[in-house]
Design a protein around this motif. Structure first.
Motif, mmCIF file in Angstrom:
data_model
loop_
_atom_site.group_PDB
_atom_site.id
_atom_site.type_symbol
_atom_site.label_atom_id
_atom_site.label_comp_id
_atom_site.label_asym_id
_atom_site.label_seq_id
_atom_site.Cartn_x
_atom_site.Cartn_y
_atom_site.Cartn_z
ATOM 1 N N ILE A 122 0.671 -1.359 0.031
ATOM 2 C CA ILE A 122 -0.074 0.195 -0.082
ATOM 3 C C ILE A 122 0.758 1.292 0.091
ATOM 4 N N GLN A 123 1.802 1.046 0.917
ATOM 5 C CA GLN A 123 2.584 2.512 1.002
ATOM 6 C C GLN A 123 3.548 2.855 -0.109
ATOM 7 N N GLN A 124 4.107 1.886 -0.652
ATOM 8 C CA GLN A 124 5.291 1.843 -1.590
ATOM 9 C C GLN A 124 5.021 1.327 -2.937
ATOM 10 N N ALA A 125 4.866 0.007 -3.152
ATOM 11 C CA ALA A 125 4.579 -0.565 -4.350
ATOM 12 C C ALA A 125 3.606 -0.014 -5.121
ATOM 13 N N SER A 126 2.500 0.231 -4.716
ATOM 14 C CA SER A 126 1.285 0.623 -5.397
ATOM 15 C C SER A 126 1.222 1.960 -5.904
ATOM 16 N N PRO A 127 1.784 2.964 -5.086
ATOM 17 C CA PRO A 127 1.817 4.324 -5.835
ATOM 18 C C PRO A 127 3.004 4.340 -7.098
ATOM 19 N N TYR A 174 -3.948 6.895 3.261
ATOM 20 C CA TYR A 174 -3.988 8.450 3.115
ATOM 21 C C TYR A 174 -2.838 8.662 2.170
ATOM 22 N N VAL A 175 -1.623 8.276 2.925
ATOM 23 C CA VAL A 175 -0.222 8.813 2.407
ATOM 24 C C VAL A 175 -0.144 7.904 0.967
ATOM 25 N N SER A 176 -0.817 6.737 0.823
ATOM 26 C CA SER A 176 -0.556 6.194 -0.447
ATOM 27 C C SER A 176 -1.395 7.077 -1.743
ATOM 28 N N GLU A 177 -2.486 7.315 -1.077
ATOM 29 C CA GLU A 177 -3.378 8.316 -2.024
ATOM 30 C C GLU A 177 -2.574 9.594 -2.391
ATOM 31 N N LEU A 178 -2.132 10.112 -1.181
ATOM 32 C CA LEU A 178 -1.242 11.368 -1.641
ATOM 33 C C LEU A 178 -0.168 11.233 -2.529
ATOM 34 N N PHE A 219 11.333 8.422 -7.810
ATOM 35 C CA PHE A 219 11.836 7.755 -6.717
ATOM 36 C C PHE A 219 12.521 8.894 -5.669
ATOM 37 N N PHE A 220 13.068 9.975 -6.070
ATOM 38 C CA PHE A 220 13.481 10.755 -4.971
ATOM 39 C C PHE A 220 12.171 11.400 -4.300
ATOM 40 N N VAL A 221 11.081 11.758 -4.879
ATOM 41 C CA VAL A 221 9.999 12.322 -4.134
ATOM 42 C C VAL A 221 9.476 11.215 -3.254
ATOM 43 N N ASN A 222 9.414 9.801 -3.757
ATOM 44 C CA ASN A 222 9.026 8.975 -2.813
ATOM 45 C C ASN A 222 9.673 8.726 -1.497
ATOM 46 N N MET A 223 11.045 8.782 -1.655
ATOM 47 C CA MET A 223 12.074 8.975 -0.544
ATOM 48 C C MET A 223 11.545 10.008 0.472
ATOM 49 N N VAL A 224 11.312 11.447 -0.078
ATOM 50 C CA VAL A 224 11.148 12.490 0.606
ATOM 51 C C VAL A 224 9.747 12.094 1.527
ATOM 52 N N LEU A 225 8.602 11.816 0.750
ATOM 53 C CA LEU A 225 7.451 11.866 1.275
ATOM 54 C C LEU A 225 7.362 10.569 2.201
ATOM 55 N N THR A 226 8.086 9.653 2.139
ATOM 56 C CA THR A 226 7.933 8.303 3.096
ATOM 57 C C THR A 226 8.692 8.796 4.322
ATOM 58 N N GLY A 227 9.621 9.439 4.103
ATOM 59 C CA GLY A 227 10.415 10.014 5.348
ATOM 60 C C GLY A 227 9.806 11.150 6.306
#
Length: 262
Positions: free
Chosen positions: A93-98, A196-200, A243-251
């Motif tokens: 949900i958090q990583q793979a799907s988006p 929510y974070v996945s949809e964002l 990939f860069f934005v995903n790292m920032v949003l996850t952090g």
């Protein structure tokens, strides 16, 4: 007579980055202007959805299966098989799907957007629109960017469900897991902000894919060959940014939202 100055290394890339951000801000402002090109938006939405929905569903199954099998193997080595379901579902949900949704939209829809706008640019259609007082950004770019964002938002929910079901099936069938343990660990670890974070992420990734494709389409170099190069560049640049934005949003998410039970 003074010698000409040598070009500053990296200045061209910095200028291109600034123009990309300027286009993003212009599109963000133009979204709220009238008239809104609703028909163009619907056509682009339908096209992007039609070319991405089936690949997204098919790709999400092996993604969910690989994540579930890998996590299940690791938790079995550590003696924590009861956490397999929760860890697998959260990863999907958090990583793979988006990321799956964004990569497919960029590769299929974004490349088509870039090629369409690039061909219009080299035929000087956009210049003719500006002469007639029509903004190409509001007329062509805004509906396409909104279409990529909308499709990403909707497809993300589908990919999350299909990927979770795929991981559940392969964990139960191939690794001998129990349905009760899988579901109980998921309910114990997952929480609503994870969705929510996945949809964002999907919304932001869709915006990035649309903006990069539109920018490269509006600025091709040369003739038809330049349009082809712009399509390739748009896909590569989008992948790097995702990939860069995903790292920032996850952090940021992990710092703001505490884990369940923490």
């Amino acid at each position: 007579m003074r010698a000409p100055r040598a070009p500053v290394p990296g200045l061209g890339a910095l200028r291109q980055t600034g123009r990309l951000f300027a286009l993003a801000l212009e599109v963000a402002r133009a979204i709220f202007r009238r008239p809104f090109q609703f028909r163009e938006f619907v056509e682009q939405f339908w096209f992007i959805a039609s070319v991405t929905i089936l690949p997204a569903a098919l790709v999400s199954i092996p993604f969910g299966a690989v994540i579930a099998l890998q996590v299940g193997s690791l938790t079995e080595q550590l003696g924590a098989q009861s956490f397999t379901g929760g860890a697998s579902v959260l990863a999907v949900i958090q990583q793979a799907s988006p990321l799956i949704v964004a990569l497919l939209i960029s590769g299929a829809g974004g490349s088509a957007i870039c090629a369409d706008l690039g061909s219009r640019t080299i035929r000087e259609e956009l210049d003719a629109m500006e002469v007639m007082g029509v903004s190409p950004v509001q007329r062509l770019v805004v509906p396409r960017v909104l279409a990529t964002m909308s499709v990403a938002l909707l497809l993300n929910g589908m990919v999350s469900v299909v990927g979770t079901l795929g991981g559940y099936f392969f964990n139960i069938v191939l690794q001998g897991g129990t349905p009760g343990a899988y579901l109980s660990s998921f309910s114990a670890l997952a929480q609503l902000p994870d969705l929510y974070v996945s949809e964002l992420k999907a919304l932001v990734f869709g915006f990035i894919a649309g903006i990069v494709a539109a920018y490269r389409g509006l600025n091709p170099r040369g003739g038809p060959k330049g349009v082809g190069d712009a399509v390739n560049q748009s896909v590569v640049i989008t992948f790097m940014l995702l990939f860069f934005v995903n790292m920032v949003l996850t952090g940021i998410y992990l710092q703001i939202v505490p884990p369940k039970g923490g």
